[in-house]
Design a protein around this motif. Structure first.
Motif, PDB file in Angstrom:
ATOM      1  N   ILE A 166     127.126  62.539  11.855  1.00 59.03           N
ATOM      2  CA  ILE A 166     125.595  63.831  11.862  1.00 59.03           C
ATOM      3  C   ILE A 166     126.324  64.599  13.079  1.00 59.03           C
ATOM      4  O   ILE A 166     126.697  64.453  13.459  1.00 59.03           O
ATOM      5  CB  ILE A 166     124.329  63.330  13.288  1.00 59.03           C
ATOM      6  CG1 ILE A 166     123.590  62.019  11.592  1.00 59.03           C
ATOM      7  CG2 ILE A 166     123.576  63.990  12.937  1.00 59.03           C
ATOM      8  CD1 ILE A 166     122.716  60.991  12.359  1.00 59.03           C
ATOM      9  N   VAL A 167     126.078  66.183  12.065  1.00 63.94           N
ATOM     10  CA  VAL A 167     126.819  67.536  12.713  1.00 63.94           C
ATOM     11  C   VAL A 167     124.993  67.861  12.749  1.00 63.94           C
ATOM     12  O   VAL A 167     124.870  68.374  11.672  1.00 63.94           O
ATOM     13  CB  VAL A 167     127.303  68.357  12.181  1.00 63.94           C
ATOM     14  CG1 VAL A 167     127.959  69.414  12.550  1.00 63.94           C
ATOM     15  CG2 VAL A 167     128.632  66.890  11.661  1.00 63.94           C
ATOM     16  N   THR A 168     124.895  68.322  14.488  1.00 62.62           N
ATOM     17  CA  THR A 168     123.576  68.468  14.271  1.00 62.62           C
ATOM     18  C   THR A 168     123.315  69.951  15.034  1.00 62.62           C
ATOM     19  O   THR A 168     124.644  69.995  15.740  1.00 62.62           O
ATOM     20  CB  THR A 168     122.300  67.551  15.453  1.00 62.62           C
ATOM     21  OG1 THR A 168     121.027  68.353  15.253  1.00 62.62           O
ATOM     22  CG2 THR A 168     123.088  67.831  16.569  1.00 62.62           C
ATOM     23  N   GLN A 169     122.420  70.647  14.811  1.00 58.09           N
ATOM     24  CA  GLN A 169     122.656  72.140  15.572  1.00 58.09           C
ATOM     25  C   GLN A 169     121.335  72.266  16.678  1.00 58.09           C
ATOM     26  O   GLN A 169     121.268  73.477  16.973  1.00 58.09           O
ATOM     27  CB  GLN A 169     121.650  73.053  14.398  1.00 58.09           C
ATOM     28  CG  GLN A 169     122.634  73.619  13.224  1.00 58.09           C
ATOM     29  CD  GLN A 169     122.636  74.723  12.215  1.00 58.09           C
ATOM     30  OE1 GLN A 169     122.852  75.528  12.203  1.00 58.09           O
ATOM     31  NE2 GLN A 169     121.577  73.904  10.901  1.00 58.09           N
ATOM     32  N   ASN A 170     120.618  70.747  16.635  1.00 59.26           N
ATOM     33  CA  ASN A 170     119.993  71.103  17.959  1.00 59.26           C
ATOM     34  C   ASN A 170     120.180  70.706  18.930  1.00 59.26           C
ATOM     35  O   ASN A 170     121.516  69.889  19.105  1.00 59.26           O
ATOM     36  CB  ASN A 170     118.921  69.365  17.260  1.00 59.26           C
ATOM     37  CG  ASN A 170     118.332  69.960  16.212  1.00 59.26           C
ATOM     38  OD1 ASN A 170     117.827  71.207  15.522  1.00 59.26           O
ATOM     39  ND2 ASN A 170     118.054  69.164  15.140  1.00 59.26           N
ATOM     40  N   ILE A 171     119.833  70.816  20.039  1.00 53.16           N
ATOM     41  CA  ILE A 171     120.079  71.027  20.870  1.00 53.16           C
ATOM     42  C   ILE A 171     119.557  69.974  22.080  1.00 53.16           C
ATOM     43  O   ILE A 171     119.975  69.866  23.081  1.00 53.16           O
ATOM     44  CB  ILE A 171     120.442  72.016  22.116  1.00 53.16           C
ATOM     45  CG1 ILE A 171     119.226  73.258  21.702  1.00 53.16           C
ATOM     46  CG2 ILE A 171     121.238  73.273  21.474  1.00 53.16           C
ATOM     47  CD1 ILE A 171     118.930  74.249  22.812  1.00 53.16           C
ATOM     48  N   GLY A 210     119.302  56.246  18.446  1.00 57.97           N
ATOM     49  CA  GLY A 210     120.297  54.737  18.104  1.00 57.97           C
ATOM     50  C   GLY A 210     121.368  55.368  17.002  1.00 57.97           C
ATOM     51  O   GLY A 210     122.557  54.575  17.776  1.00 57.97           O
ATOM     52  N   SER A 211     121.379  57.177  16.780  1.00 58.60           N
ATOM     53  CA  SER A 211     122.183  56.693  16.027  1.00 58.60           C
ATOM     54  C   SER A 211     124.082  57.250  16.905  1.00 58.60           C
ATOM     55  O   SER A 211     124.171  58.085  18.098  1.00 58.60           O
ATOM     56  CB  SER A 211     122.889  58.545  15.928  1.00 58.60           C
ATOM     57  OG  SER A 211     120.997  58.490  14.469  1.00 58.60           O
ATOM     58  N   SER A 212     125.566  56.971  16.133  1.00 55.91           N
ATOM     59  CA  SER A 212     126.077  56.119  17.568  1.00 55.91           C
ATOM     60  C   SER A 212     127.254  57.595  17.321  1.00 55.91           C
ATOM     61  O   SER A 212     128.126  58.179  17.506  1.00 55.91           O
ATOM     62  CB  SER A 212     126.738  55.162  16.937  1.00 55.91           C
ATOM     63  OG  SER A 212     127.178  55.311  15.514  1.00 55.91           O
ATOM     64  N   ARG A 213     127.395  58.963  16.073  1.00 56.12           N
ATOM     65  CA  ARG A 213     128.573  59.371  16.069  1.00 56.12           C
ATOM     66  C   ARG A 213     127.528  60.340  15.529  1.00 56.12           C
ATOM     67  O   ARG A 213     126.985  60.841  14.847  1.00 56.12           O
ATOM     68  CB  ARG A 213     128.910  58.943  14.651  1.00 56.12           C
ATOM     69  CG  ARG A 213     129.967  57.685  15.187  1.00 56.12           C
ATOM     70  CD  ARG A 213     130.777  57.580  13.803  1.00 56.12           C
ATOM     71  NE  ARG A 213     131.896  58.810  13.732  1.00 56.12           N
ATOM     72  CZ  ARG A 213     132.342  58.344  12.657  1.00 56.12           C
ATOM     73  NH1 ARG A 213     132.434  58.235  11.999  1.00 56.12           N
ATOM     74  NH2 ARG A 213     133.432  60.209  12.873  1.00 56.12           N
ATOM     75  N   VAL A 214     127.554  61.400  17.016  1.00 52.36           N
ATOM     76  CA  VAL A 214     126.445  62.407  17.304  1.00 52.36           C
ATOM     77  C   VAL A 214     127.379  63.900  17.008  1.00 52.36           C
ATOM     78  O   VAL A 214     128.215  63.781  18.703  1.00 52.36           O
ATOM     79  CB  VAL A 214     125.334  62.403  17.751  1.00 52.36           C
ATOM     80  CG1 VAL A 214     123.915  63.943  17.127  1.00 52.36           C
ATOM     81  CG2 VAL A 214     124.358  62.036  17.147  1.00 52.36           C
ATOM     82  N   ILE A 215     127.672  64.866  16.633  1.00 52.63           N
ATOM     83  CA  ILE A 215     128.064  66.037  17.344  1.00 52.63           C
ATOM     84  C   ILE A 215     126.961  67.733  17.374  1.00 52.63           C
ATOM     85  O   ILE A 215     126.859  67.149  16.416  1.00 52.63           O
ATOM     86  CB  ILE A 215     129.423  66.584  16.398  1.00 52.63           C
ATOM     87  CG1 ILE A 215     130.778  65.734  16.055  1.00 52.63           C
ATOM     88  CG2 ILE A 215     130.269  67.816  16.756  1.00 52.63           C
ATOM     89  CD1 ILE A 215     131.942  66.010  14.869  1.00 52.63           C
ATOM     90  N   HIS A 216     127.051  67.883  18.672  1.00 51.83           N
ATOM     91  CA  HIS A 216     126.575  69.019  18.675  1.00 51.83           C
ATOM     92  C   HIS A 216     126.914  69.795  18.415  1.00 51.83           C
ATOM     93  O   HIS A 216     127.662  70.947  19.330  1.00 51.83           O
ATOM     94  CB  HIS A 216     125.567  68.742  20.228  1.00 51.83           C
ATOM     95  CG  HIS A 216     124.969  67.214  20.354  1.00 51.83           C
ATOM     96  ND1 HIS A 216     122.752  67.773  20.403  1.00 51.83           N
ATOM     97  CD2 HIS A 216     124.919  66.814  20.724  1.00 51.83           C
ATOM     98  CE1 HIS A 216     122.559  67.540  20.172  1.00 51.83           C
ATOM     99  NE2 HIS A 216     123.883  66.067  20.588  1.00 51.83           N
ATOM    100  N   ILE A 217     127.375  71.109  17.142  1.00 49.53           N
ATOM    101  CA  ILE A 217     127.951  72.285  16.807  1.00 49.53           C
ATOM    102  C   ILE A 217     127.774  73.346  18.277  1.00 49.53           C
ATOM    103  O   ILE A 217     128.060  74.169  18.320  1.00 49.53           O
ATOM    104  CB  ILE A 217     127.697  72.330  15.376  1.00 49.53           C
ATOM    105  CG1 ILE A 217     129.078  73.392  15.200  1.00 49.53           C
ATOM    106  CG2 ILE A 217     126.383  72.646  15.089  1.00 49.53           C
ATOM    107  CD1 ILE A 217     129.389  73.459  13.898  1.00 49.53           C
ATOM    108  N   HIS A 218     126.037  72.842  17.995  1.00 50.04           N
ATOM    109  CA  HIS A 218     125.399  74.290  18.891  1.00 50.04           C
ATOM    110  C   HIS A 218     125.474  74.049  20.647  1.00 50.04           C
ATOM    111  O   HIS A 218     125.083  74.973  21.355  1.00 50.04           O
ATOM    112  CB  HIS A 218     124.099  74.773  18.450  1.00 50.04           C
ATOM    113  CG  HIS A 218     124.376  75.091  17.525  1.00 50.04           C
ATOM    114  ND1 HIS A 218     123.184  76.255  16.180  1.00 50.04           N
ATOM    115  CD2 HIS A 218     126.029  75.906  16.756  1.00 50.04           C
ATOM    116  CE1 HIS A 218     123.857  76.217  15.513  1.00 50.04           C
ATOM    117  NE2 HIS A 218     125.728  76.253  15.531  1.00 50.04           N
ATOM    118  N   GLY A 219     126.423  72.689  21.119  1.00 45.42           N
ATOM    119  CA  GLY A 219     125.814  72.374  22.760  1.00 45.42           C
ATOM    120  C   GLY A 219     124.315  71.615  22.743  1.00 45.42           C
ATOM    121  O   GLY A 219     123.444  71.313  21.764  1.00 45.42           O
TER     122      GLY A 219
END
Ligand code: BV8
Length: 251
Positions: free
Chosen positions: A85-90, A98-107
């Motif tokens: 998951i690549v999320t724009q959400n902060i 429970g998602s194990s792989r999350v990248i916060h592209i906007h912090g």
């Protein structure tokens, strides 16, 4: 790498009660972007910006993941290591679902960054009182979010994952902000199957193989339930990418 890469935006958290940006009652209705989401705005009025993010940190902590977040977490559990998951959400609703792989592209609201020593650290309290940096003691902590005009996080890692993905889904975003909005073109170019799940159609629907309109808590569980554990499709380097264009807009 991940077989399925999912880009999410404020729309996936809307039914958890977290305001989106550009809806009629959106966050930006209360403030000009320039005043609260740019380094210049922060320099001009740090108290206003801290109040804006302190309020959102408290709201995010009070919110609960919804059925859309949970559906993505269940898919992650069913396909270990295959969903990114690549999320724009902060907010941290993906992680709390429970998602194990999350990248916060906007912090992230749950992180602070010291402008003196540069350290990023987990943070849950208000910043308006200008607390001292635990590492260097300077009263120079800012929200660890990416403002307009600042470089986004983990872009090389994200580009690599999208270029290798078999499926690229875009959920709950207006596609108004780059470089996040450019990822679907990269995915299409790489031959991934692309899908848009959103309350309303985008201008660039032609880039999506499938467009599913409706609220995320309805569309995402139905969409992920279609994904069965299928063997990895052998990637034939010579094969022409699948034909583009929305194959159907289901409501
Ligand atoms: C960069 C973090 C370069 C903080 C955010 C002209 C002048 C200056 C700059 C630019 C320019 N043109 C382009 C730019 C670049 C700029 C940009 O894109 N500007 C836009 C406004 C035109 N981008 C940047 O500046 C980026 N950085 O380019 O740096 C660089 C490179 C190297 C070195 C130095 C610099 C940084 C962008 C990041 C900005 N930070 N947020 C915070 O969150 O406060 S962006 C902000 O918008 C949020 O992250 C948010 O997630 C994001 C996108 O919004 P959405 O998530 O899509 O939310 P929105 O409300 O818009 O839409 C919600 C959608 O959900 C709607 O479509 C709705 O229909 C749907 N929905 C609603 N309810 C539901 C639903 N869907 C399903 N179910 C529901 N229930």
């Amino acid at each position: 790498m991940a077989r399925i890469v999912v880009l999410t935006g404020a729309g996936i958290s809307a039914e958890s009660g977290i305001r989106t940006f550009r809806a009629a009652d959106g966050l930006w209705e209360d403030h000009r972007i320039e005043d609260v989401a740019t380094p210049e705005g922060y320099a001009a009025d740090p108290a206003l910006v801290h109040a804006f993010y302190d309020e959102r940190r408290r709201a995010a902590r009070a919110a609960q993941p919804n059925a859309a977040h949970r559906a993505l977490a269940e898919l992650d559990e069913r396909m270990p290591g295959e969903v990114l998951i690549v999320t724009q959400n902060i907010d941290d609703l993906h992680e709390r679902a429970g998602s194990s792989r999350v990248i916060h592209i906007h912090g992230e609201l749950g992180s602070a960054r010291c402008e003196e020593c540069g350290r990023r650290m987990s943070w849950t309290r208000d910043l308006a009182g200008r607390p001292a940096c635990p590492a260097c003691g300077a009263r120079a902590l800012r929200p660890d979010v990416v403002w307009f005009g600042e470089a986004v996080y983990a872009l090389d890692e994200i580009f690599g994952a999208v270029a290798q993905s078999e499926q690229f889904w875009v959920i709950g975003t207006s596609g108004a902000v780059t470089p996040a909005a450019s990822l679907v073109a990269l995915a299409a170019e790489a031959g991934a199957r692309t899908a848009l799940l959103n309350l309303e159609a985008h201008d660039d629907v032609r880039l999506f193989d499938e467009v599913v309109l409706g609220p995320a808590t309805t569309t995402v569980p139905a969409f992920t339930s279609r994904i069965r554990e299928t063997p990895r499709a052998p990637r034939d380097p010579g094969a022409a990418p699948p034909s583009r264009g929305a194959t159907g807009v289901s409501r």
